[in-house]
Write a protein that holds these residues in place. Structure first.
Motif, PDB file in Angstrom:
ATOM      1  N   ASN A 107       0.828  -1.201   0.000  1.00  0.00           N
ATOM      2  CA  ASN A 107       0.000   0.000   0.000  1.00  0.00           C
ATOM      3  C   ASN A 107       0.867   1.258   0.000  1.00  0.00           C
ATOM      4  O   ASN A 107       0.607   2.221  -0.738  1.00  0.00           O
ATOM      5  CB  ASN A 107      -0.916   0.002   1.224  1.00  0.00           C
ATOM      6  CG  ASN A 107      -1.743   1.274   1.325  1.00  0.00           C
ATOM      7  OD1 ASN A 107      -2.541   1.581   0.449  1.00  0.00           O
ATOM      8  ND2 ASN A 107      -1.524   2.032   2.397  1.00  0.00           N
ATOM      9  N   LEU A 108       1.931   1.255   0.807  1.00  0.00           N
ATOM     10  CA  LEU A 108       2.786   2.430   0.908  1.00  0.00           C
ATOM     11  C   LEU A 108       3.564   2.701  -0.374  1.00  0.00           C
ATOM     12  O   LEU A 108       3.834   3.849  -0.710  1.00  0.00           O
ATOM     13  CB  LEU A 108       3.753   2.276   2.085  1.00  0.00           C
ATOM     14  CG  LEU A 108       3.121   2.369   3.478  1.00  0.00           C
ATOM     15  CD1 LEU A 108       4.197   2.226   4.553  1.00  0.00           C
ATOM     16  CD2 LEU A 108       2.370   3.677   3.657  1.00  0.00           C
ATOM     17  N   VAL A 109       3.930   1.666  -1.087  1.00  0.00           N
ATOM     18  CA  VAL A 109       4.615   1.867  -2.366  1.00  0.00           C
ATOM     19  C   VAL A 109       3.737   2.687  -3.303  1.00  0.00           C
ATOM     20  O   VAL A 109       4.215   3.607  -3.979  1.00  0.00           O
ATOM     21  CB  VAL A 109       4.992   0.510  -3.012  1.00  0.00           C
ATOM     22  CG1 VAL A 109       5.262   0.676  -4.501  1.00  0.00           C
ATOM     23  CG2 VAL A 109       6.226  -0.065  -2.338  1.00  0.00           C
ATOM     24  N   GLN A 110       2.468   2.360  -3.347  1.00  0.00           N
ATOM     25  CA  GLN A 110       1.528   3.110  -4.178  1.00  0.00           C
ATOM     26  C   GLN A 110       1.381   4.547  -3.688  1.00  0.00           C
ATOM     27  O   GLN A 110       1.494   5.507  -4.464  1.00  0.00           O
ATOM     28  CB  GLN A 110       0.152   2.423  -4.153  1.00  0.00           C
ATOM     29  CG  GLN A 110       0.099   1.072  -4.830  1.00  0.00           C
ATOM     30  CD  GLN A 110      -0.173   1.185  -6.324  1.00  0.00           C
ATOM     31  OE1 GLN A 110      -0.372   2.270  -6.850  1.00  0.00           O
ATOM     32  NE2 GLN A 110      -0.200   0.057  -6.997  1.00  0.00           N
ATOM     33  N   GLU A 111       1.142   4.683  -2.378  1.00  0.00           N
ATOM     34  CA  GLU A 111       0.834   5.994  -1.818  1.00  0.00           C
ATOM     35  C   GLU A 111       2.052   6.916  -1.750  1.00  0.00           C
ATOM     36  O   GLU A 111       1.966   8.119  -2.025  1.00  0.00           O
ATOM     37  CB  GLU A 111       0.243   5.829  -0.406  1.00  0.00           C
ATOM     38  CG  GLU A 111      -1.042   5.036  -0.344  1.00  0.00           C
ATOM     39  CD  GLU A 111      -2.228   5.813  -0.904  1.00  0.00           C
ATOM     40  OE1 GLU A 111      -2.095   7.028  -1.138  1.00  0.00           O
ATOM     41  OE2 GLU A 111      -3.290   5.193  -1.098  1.00  0.00           O
ATOM     42  N   VAL A 112       3.197   6.354  -1.354  1.00  0.00           N
ATOM     43  CA  VAL A 112       4.404   7.167  -1.157  1.00  0.00           C
ATOM     44  C   VAL A 112       5.143   7.414  -2.473  1.00  0.00           C
ATOM     45  O   VAL A 112       5.434   8.560  -2.829  1.00  0.00           O
ATOM     46  CB  VAL A 112       5.342   6.493  -0.129  1.00  0.00           C
ATOM     47  CG1 VAL A 112       6.665   7.253  -0.026  1.00  0.00           C
ATOM     48  CG2 VAL A 112       4.658   6.415   1.230  1.00  0.00           C
ATOM     49  N   CYS A 113       5.456   6.341  -3.181  1.00  0.00           N
ATOM     50  CA  CYS A 113       6.266   6.474  -4.399  1.00  0.00           C
ATOM     51  C   CYS A 113       5.490   7.061  -5.566  1.00  0.00           C
ATOM     52  O   CYS A 113       5.998   7.910  -6.306  1.00  0.00           O
ATOM     53  CB  CYS A 113       6.842   5.117  -4.797  1.00  0.00           C
ATOM     54  SG  CYS A 113       7.900   4.367  -3.549  1.00  0.00           S
ATOM     55  N   MET A 114       4.239   6.615  -5.739  1.00  0.00           N
ATOM     56  CA  MET A 114       3.483   7.014  -6.914  1.00  0.00           C
ATOM     57  C   MET A 114       2.598   8.231  -6.675  1.00  0.00           C
ATOM     58  O   MET A 114       2.688   9.230  -7.391  1.00  0.00           O
ATOM     59  CB  MET A 114       2.638   5.845  -7.402  1.00  0.00           C
ATOM     60  CG  MET A 114       2.043   6.048  -8.783  1.00  0.00           C
ATOM     61  SD  MET A 114       1.338   4.522  -9.428  1.00  0.00           S
ATOM     62  CE  MET A 114       1.446   4.845 -11.180  1.00  0.00           C
ATOM     63  N   MET A 115       1.756   8.158  -5.648  1.00  0.00           N
ATOM     64  CA  MET A 115       0.800   9.233  -5.423  1.00  0.00           C
ATOM     65  C   MET A 115       1.470  10.501  -4.881  1.00  0.00           C
ATOM     66  O   MET A 115       1.200  11.603  -5.355  1.00  0.00           O
ATOM     67  CB  MET A 115      -0.306   8.766  -4.473  1.00  0.00           C
ATOM     68  CG  MET A 115      -0.976   7.468  -4.886  1.00  0.00           C
ATOM     69  SD  MET A 115      -1.776   7.573  -6.510  1.00  0.00           S
ATOM     70  CE  MET A 115      -3.142   8.650  -6.130  1.00  0.00           C
ATOM     71  N   ALA A 116       2.326  10.347  -3.873  1.00  0.00           N
ATOM     72  CA  ALA A 116       3.003  11.508  -3.282  1.00  0.00           C
ATOM     73  C   ALA A 116       4.287  11.862  -4.017  1.00  0.00           C
ATOM     74  O   ALA A 116       4.911  12.878  -3.720  1.00  0.00           O
ATOM     75  CB  ALA A 116       3.305  11.251  -1.804  1.00  0.00           C
TER      76      ALA A 116
END
Length: 296
Positions: A107-116
């Protein structure tokens, strides 16, 4: 170039919306320069294990008794004004936690790397307290895994993130397990309410040891600085001891507190220097480990 939410597969976006995964904000901006072009580094904070609800841990973990949120009020506004400073919220509940470390990392890979878009165009420093240190290592491992998958937008974001990862800063992270984690596991396990993240916090945890080994192999030249319990670094050297407990170690009372001075003082390897070392492609020659005397 990293993609935005619109570039995610429609099916995945719908699934996340229906599951309510966007109900709790994951990435919180604590400080950001008004001029986006002046941002020199991303500094990302990860809270630790929570015995109760985790929804506000992204804030209260780093807030001292006077109500000062030091990553924002001191680090961002005063001592590191060119940094974008973020704080992460994730399910770290010891009781009835719903996600294991693999799910959290994905989940954090999506939220941190991609979304943020963390670490996409500039160096990034990851800062974790307790379990948060293990989570940031798991995130870095998952990002490296995703970076190896060619062709996807997420892979491009993860590749940039891994390339720009400048260093890690640990506050009392139990890399080899902790007594508190073992006690919590016995107490909450007995009532069948234990959160799956406790597997990584037990003394001599196989999962924790394997994560640490894989992380060190995956990022052999990564810059490290840490404030951790002494027992978590048994057999290692070059650490700095501070007279704090497991909780207060990440809540400095003033800018003169040892735990804050370690992060920003010219006497030590600072967050500023970690970012600059990556920018200049100069690997750090030593590791510093800062320990609390009153380890939990």
């Amino acid at each position: 170039m990293c993609a935005h939410a619109a570039d995610l597969p429609l099916q995945k976006l719908m699934s996340r919306a229906l599951s309510g995964s966007w109900g709790q904000q994951t990435v919180h901006t604590l400080f950001e320069p008004s001029d986006a072009t002046s941002i020199s580094c991303d500094v990302v904070f990860f809270h630790g294990l929570q015995l109760g609800t985790y929804e506000n841990a992204w804030e209260h973990t780093w807030q001292n008794k006077a109500g000062v949120l030091w990553p924002k009020d001191w680090l961002g506004q005063q001592d590191f004004p060119t940094a974008r400073i973020l704080s992460i919220c994730y399910d770290s509940q010891a009781i009835r936690g719903s996600k294991d470390m693999n799910q959290i990392a994905k989940n954090l890979v999506q939220e941190v790397c991609m979304m943020a878009k963390v670490g996409q165009q500039r160096p990034v420093v990851l800062v974790g307290h307790s379990l948060g240190g293990l989570v940031l290592k798991k995130l870095a491992m998952e990002a490296q895994k995703e970076a190896g998958l060619q062709g996807s937008a997420l892979a491009q974001c993860c590749k940039a993130f891994c390339s720009n990862l400048a260093g890690t800063f640990f506050f009392a992270t139990p890399h080899g397990g902790a007594a508190l984690g073992s006690v919590a596991d016995r107490v909450f396990g007995a009532v069948k309410a234990r959160g799956p993240v406790l597997d990584y916090l037990k003394v001599f945890s196989k999962q924790g040891a394997e994560l640490n080994r894989e992380f060190m192999l995956a990022y052999p030249t990564l810059n490290f600085m840490a404030l951790v319990e002494t027992k978590a670094y048994k057999g290692m050297h070059n650490y700095i001891e501070v007279d704090e407990d497991h909780i207060s170690i990440c809540k400095p009372d003033s800018k003169n507190a040892n735990t804050y001075m370690v992060a920003v003082s010219d006497r030590y390897i600072t967050l500023h220097m970690l970012a600059e070392l990556t920018r200049l492609h100069m690997p750090l020659a030593c590791q510093r480990h800062v320990c609390c005397r009153n380890a939990v």
